[in-house]
Design a protein around this motif. Structure first.
Motif, mmCIF file in Angstrom:
data_model
loop_
_atom_site.group_PDB
_atom_site.id
_atom_site.type_symbol
_atom_site.label_atom_id
_atom_site.label_comp_id
_atom_site.label_asym_id
_atom_site.label_seq_id
_atom_site.Cartn_x
_atom_site.Cartn_y
_atom_site.Cartn_z
ATOM 1 N N ALA A 5 0.829 -1.205 0.000
ATOM 2 C CA ALA A 5 0.000 0.000 0.000
ATOM 3 C C ALA A 5 0.861 1.252 0.000
ATOM 4 C CB ALA A 5 -0.923 0.000 1.216
ATOM 5 N N THR A 9 1.229 4.238 -2.815
ATOM 6 C CA THR A 9 1.143 5.652 -2.460
ATOM 7 C C THR A 9 2.327 6.426 -3.023
ATOM 8 O OG1 THR A 9 -0.078 5.203 -0.418
ATOM 9 C CG2 THR A 9 1.127 7.284 -0.530
ATOM 10 N N VAL A 12 2.155 6.914 -6.805
ATOM 11 C CA VAL A 12 1.179 7.916 -7.216
ATOM 12 C C VAL A 12 1.706 9.323 -6.941
ATOM 13 C CG1 VAL A 12 -1.112 8.862 -6.735
ATOM 14 C CG2 VAL A 12 -0.810 6.392 -6.951
ATOM 15 N N GLU A 69 8.473 7.680 1.449
ATOM 16 C CA GLU A 69 7.087 8.151 1.517
ATOM 17 C C GLU A 69 7.022 9.541 2.151
ATOM 18 O OE1 GLU A 69 2.791 6.768 3.443
ATOM 19 O OE2 GLU A 69 4.673 6.266 4.442
ATOM 20 N N SER A 424 -2.645 3.856 -9.037
ATOM 21 C CA SER A 424 -3.684 4.821 -8.671
ATOM 22 C C SER A 424 -4.986 4.124 -8.288
ATOM 23 C CB SER A 424 -3.946 5.774 -9.839
ATOM 24 O OG SER A 424 -2.787 6.499 -10.156
ATOM 25 N N LYS A 426 -5.292 1.320 -6.769
ATOM 26 C CA LYS A 426 -5.140 0.835 -5.396
ATOM 27 C C LYS A 426 -5.468 1.938 -4.400
ATOM 28 C CE LYS A 426 -1.603 -2.622 -6.522
ATOM 29 N NZ LYS A 426 -0.232 -3.099 -6.274
ATOM 30 N N LYS A 427 -5.007 3.147 -4.693
ATOM 31 C CA LYS A 427 -5.296 4.265 -3.807
ATOM 32 C C LYS A 427 -6.789 4.587 -3.803
ATOM 33 C CE LYS A 427 -3.035 6.484 -1.743
ATOM 34 N NZ LYS A 427 -2.693 6.342 -0.308
ATOM 35 N N CYS A 428 -7.420 4.540 -4.961
ATOM 36 C CA CYS A 428 -8.859 4.804 -5.045
ATOM 37 C C CYS A 428 -9.648 3.770 -4.255
ATOM 38 C CB CYS A 428 -9.309 4.817 -6.506
ATOM 39 S SG CYS A 428 -8.622 6.178 -7.474
ATOM 40 N N TYR A 431 -9.222 4.357 -0.510
ATOM 41 C CA TYR A 431 -9.865 5.599 -0.076
ATOM 42 C C TYR A 431 -11.351 5.402 0.225
ATOM 43 C CZ TYR A 431 -10.986 10.571 0.054
ATOM 44 O OH TYR A 431 -11.409 11.816 0.453
ATOM 45 N N TRP A 450 -11.578 11.169 -5.617
ATOM 46 C CA TRP A 450 -10.328 10.587 -6.147
ATOM 47 C C TRP A 450 -9.517 11.629 -6.912
ATOM 48 C CZ3 TRP A 450 -12.956 5.649 -8.597
ATOM 49 C CH2 TRP A 450 -13.331 4.783 -7.564
ATOM 50 N N PHE A 455 -5.180 11.115 -6.848
ATOM 51 C CA PHE A 455 -4.981 9.701 -7.167
ATOM 52 C C PHE A 455 -5.043 9.437 -8.667
ATOM 53 C CE2 PHE A 455 -7.207 8.748 -2.879
ATOM 54 C CZ PHE A 455 -6.047 9.066 -2.205
ATOM 55 N N LEU A 508 -5.611 1.851 3.736
ATOM 56 C CA LEU A 508 -5.649 3.305 3.639
ATOM 57 C C LEU A 508 -4.609 3.966 4.541
ATOM 58 C CD1 LEU A 508 -7.109 5.725 2.367
ATOM 59 C CD2 LEU A 508 -8.642 5.718 4.344
#
Length: 766
Positions: A5, A9, A12, A69, A424, A426-428, A431, A450, A455, A508
């Protein structure tokens, strides 16, 4: 999984940093060299990430990733400040041109000061990234530029508690025996006023699906005069439970609060009819609550034979229901599906009635072992196989059999998550878990969140709108069974199964990350705690529900200085503090579930703001005077049906605007129909009112409706008459041929406009 995860991040945010740094190189005095350096270093580190993904077993690689990060978020924040300052200068220049005076002297020296400070900060980030770059070499990471799978052009098509509904699921597989037994129990005559059937079983087993199927049976409708479906989905008190039942029975907002008033309203709705009540996804296990609840429910109606069907994962909940009320002298335990049923469900998902390919038959045994009788597992694996080539199926199922220490369902979800592409998506997906489990998510709502969170990566080659790309991401999640589409007669929304939501929540804000960046807080105290522990500045999205409102003298909100998204709710929240103007990074502000009725002028300093969502009728005093300064605004989600409601002056300056639900034409300067002319990106529905004030065909043409191909629905209202000719005005309002729905009101002309025959996609005319 948590490290995967973080990797998503970083990918993105790095992509965003590289794009912004490259875009701004030629625009900012004094920082050109540092921006070039930043873009080059970030691109190099981006190449290491693909190799790092395969070496997450190494603690050193995981530590490297966490440090990276933090640094890329710092870079993103600095570049966003640069972007904000450019927007501020652009808006200041436009305002000065409007006033016919331009003061270059002071803005020039202010720019030098800002650039000097910015260059220093970017220089520090470059130094840190250079060190991180060297660490990657020391760890043996090599540059591998991973080629992400292309988004399918025709991809087919929530939350701590989940929201369910009574809409029947077609083709329920493997539950006919359970269905028959429960229907038989419900129809068995009884001398009790109310009897209860608790259905128990683990998450993902299909308890809700079974309850839906039973609830919609014809014989059930014939036996019960009234039905009520209530999704509980969290621990609640008895008054709130009765309130949910009343809301289900009336299908309207409940305006009464006291227990006595609520139960009397329910009594009136029931009359002498037998009731079937479904309480879905129950978590309360207090015996006193259920004894009190069913005692009251039994007293509301003298008719014998009412039933309550209750679904829960917890046997303690079923045992808390008074035993003498339970029809089977105990709960109904729902068993797992048979292998044949799981196989049938999965085949329908993957091949939809076609012959089973040899690639699928070869992994049948492994799939069934992985499903372990869970319908959710069969659906998720089916979605995973559907979206991958047959040659990869064996490898995918092998991966899903690793890590036996994880729960079965978590491992299935992890594999689905790992195969999402690009990062992206994965982030959506993750979220979505910031929304409460009771949420029914709208498509526009998801997509707008998003986009504003960054994202969605731009498609520079095809120049597509970010919202269109986000729509592709949504379809990928649907295909992978990570979101569920619910279609009702009057609307469509999206939901997450509670198991999927729990998994997404762990993605998340992974514990291995150094900071939480997406939070839902439910009290002023939680908000203060984040400030006290210096956590506020790292948070990007804040869903803030305040029962007691915001203190008038607090500046606490401004401490969340890097917010991109603020969703403020609670009907005791009556105002926005002026400190909102300090949130320079803010892109989405949603106050639609609050009691706010006015907006401070400081809001107009949020030059990054893209989405503003307000409850209908909320703005008693209209919009702030400088509303047209919000030059990044893409979606104004607000509706007011008063044709005299004052529009913001010079709305034509909001050239990025896509969503505008209504426009009231006025004779006031800056509020005429010509303001619509520059809004070429408008899409969806638009209502234009007071067209009787428009002076002829040429004036109407200035709206340039013909140049707005994304408008699908148009309502033209000619109320508020002048001496102008409605026929000429209507002729000048020619829409684009893509229009699908047209409504014309109060037009006094005697002939239809010539352009009406040139609307080939028109399906509704009123």
């Amino acid at each position: 999984m948590a490290d995967a995860a973080i990797s998503a991040t970083v990918k993105v945010v790095l992509g965003t940093v590289i794009c912004i740094a490259a875009d701004r190189v030629g625009m900012v005095l004094g920082v050109k060299a540092e921006l070039k350096r930043l873009s080059k270093t970030a691109a190099t580190i981006q190449g290491f990430l693909a190799d790092a993904d395969g070496k997450m077993h190494s603690p050193e690689v995981r530590d490297w990733l966490k440090e990276l990060e933090d640094e890329v978020f710092k870079a993103d924040n600095v570049l966003d400040e640069l972007h904000y300052d450019n927007l501020r200068r652009e808006e200041k220049y436009r305002n000065q041109l409007t006033k016919k005076k331009v003061c270059f002297f002071f803005s020039f020296f202010n720019a030098i000061g800002f650039s000097s400070s910015l260059a220093s900060r970017i220089r520090d980030i470059n130094t840190n990234l250079k060190r991180i770059n060297q660490q990657a070499n020391d760890l043996g990471l090599v540059i591998k530029y991973q080629i992400e799978a292309a988004l399918p052009a025709d991809a087919a098509g929530a939350t701590a508690s989940r929201q369910t509904d009574s809409i029947i699921v077609p083709n329920v597989v493997g539950r006919s025996g359970d269905e028959s037994k429960i229907v038989e129990m419900l129809l068995t005559p009884s001398e009790r006023v109310v009897s209860v059937i608790p259905i128990t079983g683990m998450g993902g087993l299909g308890k809700t699906t079974l309850a839906k199927s039973v609830y919609n049976k014809t014989e059930i409708d014939e036996n019960f005069g009234i039905k009520s479906w209530v999704c509980v989905a969290r621990k609640i008190d008895i008054v709130e439970l009765f309130k949910l039942i009343l809301k289900s029975l009336t299908r309207t907002k409940v305006d009464v609060d006291g227990r006595e008033d609520i139960v009397q309203e329910i009594r009136g709705k029931l009359g002498e009819k037998r009731l079937l009540l479904v309480l879905d996804d129950v978590w309360n296990c207090e015996q006193g609550l259920w004894s009190d609840f069913f005692t009251t429910l039994s007293g509301l109606n003298a008719a014998k034979g009412s039933r309550c069907l209750l679904t829960t994962r917890l046997e303690t909940v079923a045992n808390a229901v008074p035993r003498h009320l339970q029809m089977n002298d105990g709960p109904y335990p729902l068993g797992k599906l048979s292998e044949a049923a799981c196989w049938s469900m999965l085949k329908e998902k993957v091949i939809a009635g076609e012959d089973v390919p040899k690639e699928l038959e070869a992994i049948k045994e492994q799939i069934l072992r992985r499903c372990d009788g869970l319908p959710l597992a069969a659906s998720l694996i089916g979605g995973l196989l559907l979206n991958n080539r047959k040659e990869k199926w064996h490898c995918i199922v092998q991966e899903s059999l690793l890590n036996e220490d994880q729960s079965e369902i978590d491992q299935i979800l992890k594999v689905s998550f790992d195969h999402l592409s690009p990062p992206s998506v994965k982030k959506c997906f993750a979220y979505c878990s910031i929304f409460p489990q009771d949420a029914e998510l709208g498509e526009d709502e998801l997509i707008q969140h998003w986009v504003t969170e960054g994202f969605v990566q731009p498609d520079r080659q095809n120049q597509r709108l970010m919202e269109e790309i986000a729509g592709d991401y949504l379809r990928i999640l649907l295909q992978n069974s990570l979101l569920e589409k619910v279609e009702e007669t009057w609307r469509t929304h999206y939901k997450m199964h509670d198991l999927v939501h729990d998994f997404a929540k762990s993605v998340l804000n992974p514990k291995s990350s150094s900071q939480d960046r997406y939070l839902a807080l439910h009290s002023y105290e939680e908000m203060a705690e984040n400030v006290r522990w210096n956590k506020a500045s790292s948070i990007r999205s804040l869903f803030l529900h305040l029962g007691g409102g915001i203190s008038a003298d607090t500046d606490m909100l401004s401490r969340f200085k890097h917010l991109h998204v603020l969703k403020l709710s609670g009907y005791d929240v009556m105002f926005l503090p002026s400190s909102i103007g300090k949130l320079l990074h803010l892109r989405l502000l949603d106050i639609s579930s609050s009691g706010i009725t006015s907006l401070p002028e400081s809001l107009c300093k949020l030059y990054n703001l893209q989405i503003l969502t307000i409850d209908g009728y909320a703005l008693e005093g209209g919009f702030p005077k400088q509303m047209s300064d919000l030059i990044s605004l893409r979606h104004l989600n607000y509706w007011h049906d008063d044709a005299k409601f004052k529009m913001p002056v010079q709305m034509g300056r909001l050239t990025c605007l896509q969503t505008l639900e209504f426009f009231n034409v006025s004779q006031e300067k800056g509020c005429g129909i010509e303001e619509l002319g520059t809004l070429k990106y408008l899409r969806g529905s638009l209502e234009i009112r007071n067209l009787g004030l428009v002076e002829g065909k040429e004036a109407a043409k200035q709206a340039k409706l013909f140049e707005k191909p994304n408008l699908s629905s148009l309502r033209l209202d000619f109320e508020r008459k002048n001496d102008n000719c409605d026929e000429d005005v209507l002729e000048g309002l020619q829409p684009h041929p893509n229009l699908q729905k047209l409504e014309i009101r109060y037009c006094m002309g005697n002939k239809i406009p010539q352009w009406l025959i040139n609307l080939p996609k028109l399906v509704e005319l009123g």
